[in-house]
Design an enzyme around this catalytic site. Sequence first.
Site, mmCIF file in Angstrom:
data_model
loop_
_atom_site.group_PDB
_atom_site.id
_atom_site.type_symbol
_atom_site.label_atom_id
_atom_site.label_comp_id
_atom_site.label_asym_id
_atom_site.label_seq_id
_atom_site.Cartn_x
_atom_site.Cartn_y
_atom_site.Cartn_z
ATOM 1 C CD GLN A 121 -14.066 10.328 -24.250
ATOM 2 O OE1 GLN A 121 -14.811 9.385 -24.388
ATOM 3 N NE2 GLN A 121 -12.763 10.196 -24.182
ATOM 4 C CB SER A 156 -21.434 8.046 -21.605
ATOM 5 O OG SER A 156 -21.268 7.056 -22.593
ATOM 6 C CD GLU A 239 -11.368 5.650 -23.271
ATOM 7 O OE1 GLU A 239 -10.651 6.096 -24.178
ATOM 8 O OE2 GLU A 239 -12.598 5.771 -23.269
#
Lengths: 377, 290
Positions: A121, A156, A239
């Site tokens: 992301q 990440s 999310e």
Amino acid sequence: MDLSYTPEEEEFRARLREWLAVVLPGLPPKPDPLDWPGRRAYDTGWQRMLYDAGYARVHWGASATLRLIFLEETERAGAPYVGANFVGLLHAGPTIAAEGTEEQRARWLEPVLRGDEVWCQGFSEPDAGSDLAALRTRAVRDGDAYVVSGSKIWTSHAQVADWCELLVRTDPDAPRHRGISWLAMPMDAPGITVRPLRTLAGSDEFAQLFLDEVRIPVGHRVGAENDGWRVTMVTLSYERGTAFVGEVVACRRVLVEIARAAHKNGTWDDPVIRRRLGCLHAEFTALWRLIQWNVSESERTGGVPGVGGSVFKLRYSHARQELYDAAAAVLGPDALDLGREWTLDRLSSLSYTIAAGTSQIQQNIVAERILGLPKGR
Amino acid sequence: MDFQLTDDQRALRAGIRELLARRFDSTALRAAVDGGGLDRGLWRALGEAGFFALRLPEEAGGVGLGLPEAVLLFEEAGRALLPGPLIATHLAAGLVEGAAEGRAVVTAPDGGLVEWLEEADVVRGDVAGAEPIRSADPLTPLHRLPDGGDKGPPEWALLTAAEQLGSAGRTTAMAVQHAREREQFGQPIGAFQAVKHLCAQMLVRTEVARAAVYAAAVTGDPVEIAGAKLLADEAAVRCARDCLQVYGGMGFTWEAEVHLHLKRAWLRRERWLPTVPAQELQAAALEEAM
């Protein structure tokens, strides 16, 4: 109000439970947390097993209730979590499925489902964290490509990702929410540098990306040019929606393990500790019921989870930190031993009130969008 | 799984909310605080609306509904701050003559206390040696009992939790309305994050308690009911305190309704499964799961 599942849903649960009992004993051992290629191989291997068994689509091809059952059962059985597939399965996938063209869906969805491609992301920037709309990474149109320069942070899985869901500024003169576009960036494109960042838990869990005139085809844009903010809001609602279901189940299991440890070392006889664990039992039961409430609501409204996800995230992120603080109270001096399993979890729980929108931002969302309080500061 | 209110449940909730808005508005609340005593006319109106006979089978002259519907009614009672031994009378429907119809006021002891003893037509349980005390809640006269006395069934705790939930929802709404209207430094105080975040946390507490209370009503599980009571107690007490804070000096006056919610929330927390036994029940459930 009905908490029972349909015969079809119960059948899905039973079939999944049976399958998990067969395949889980044959899984390879979990890789070292610092071994990123190993983690990628492990997580995508698991995704491929789900694909072959017909479960891969559960995150966005199925009803919210089936997804709930899937996450509940896999966590209960101790199956691997989505891991490196998190962004692809829970962010980029649903976003492309909802906002992408037919061609884009055909190009990107299947490889995510099969575990062939991993996404990361690229939303946050060093100067655009909670104030995401302040992002400055520039994309300048040059023929049939965007030329992108800037920097992304807290990314990440960037070390092992094939694609990055990237927010860029395509119109620097437009109002700040209006000039943003959502691009799929191939991570092997020239001009990308990945620098791992060390977390307070001692692992290189995320990274900073430096983008130096990276060329991205215009056809990799999902949604209209300068309409990326709206597309992003679709992503973020996923999310905060059901992404934490499996974790709540895991927390309930950890709580029982903490109670067992308290029995073993005698701290259970301390009423303060015992009642603290009792409160957490009530807390995680209620959070599970809140998930069922939110899932039922999204089933009724058909699709995208609502702002109820912010209410859940605020309480859950706090409860998770309370859980590991309670574990530390039970462990006593042993809680300072990084070799004890709950110590690292306690450290990593500190990210929950920050990641995916800080608690302060979530409180603004709740106050302004649900309660209708005026915008301000 | 469809863990949302059905159309019938929504209609039921709207009906009782409308009845209470008509029969027990702020003026009536003020009158109850100043005059004391129970409004027997209102009690009968509640009876006619099926408030007490809700869970009595239809063949026994009741409405034939279940715990989830009862929880919705008591949530509305809590929101309106309705006084009287509502739960004791509701649980006495079909057992005590006139309770179902709202012709009789029934009370019962719990946790060393008994409410509305002098007003009650029927007392279920032993209240020997009851001594009147000056109740902290001006809307709930109390007597203290020499020893602990009987404990009610789990439904008592659940319906109390439902009242706490209603009160939490009401004080949250009051705080939000005040924060929208009250201006300081040239803008509504709700535009300041310090106030905004207080209000957001009030909603979070209320919604978590709501999920717990509604689910416990569906399952009827005693452990889940105890957990729901814990969370609803917390929501009611802390939301009332935060509401008082948002109201500022005005919140500290007798005129504001906030203190009435806080005092009733304190009272409900001490009764029908108070904090410590509820926590111990949760701990015992954890032991069971080990």
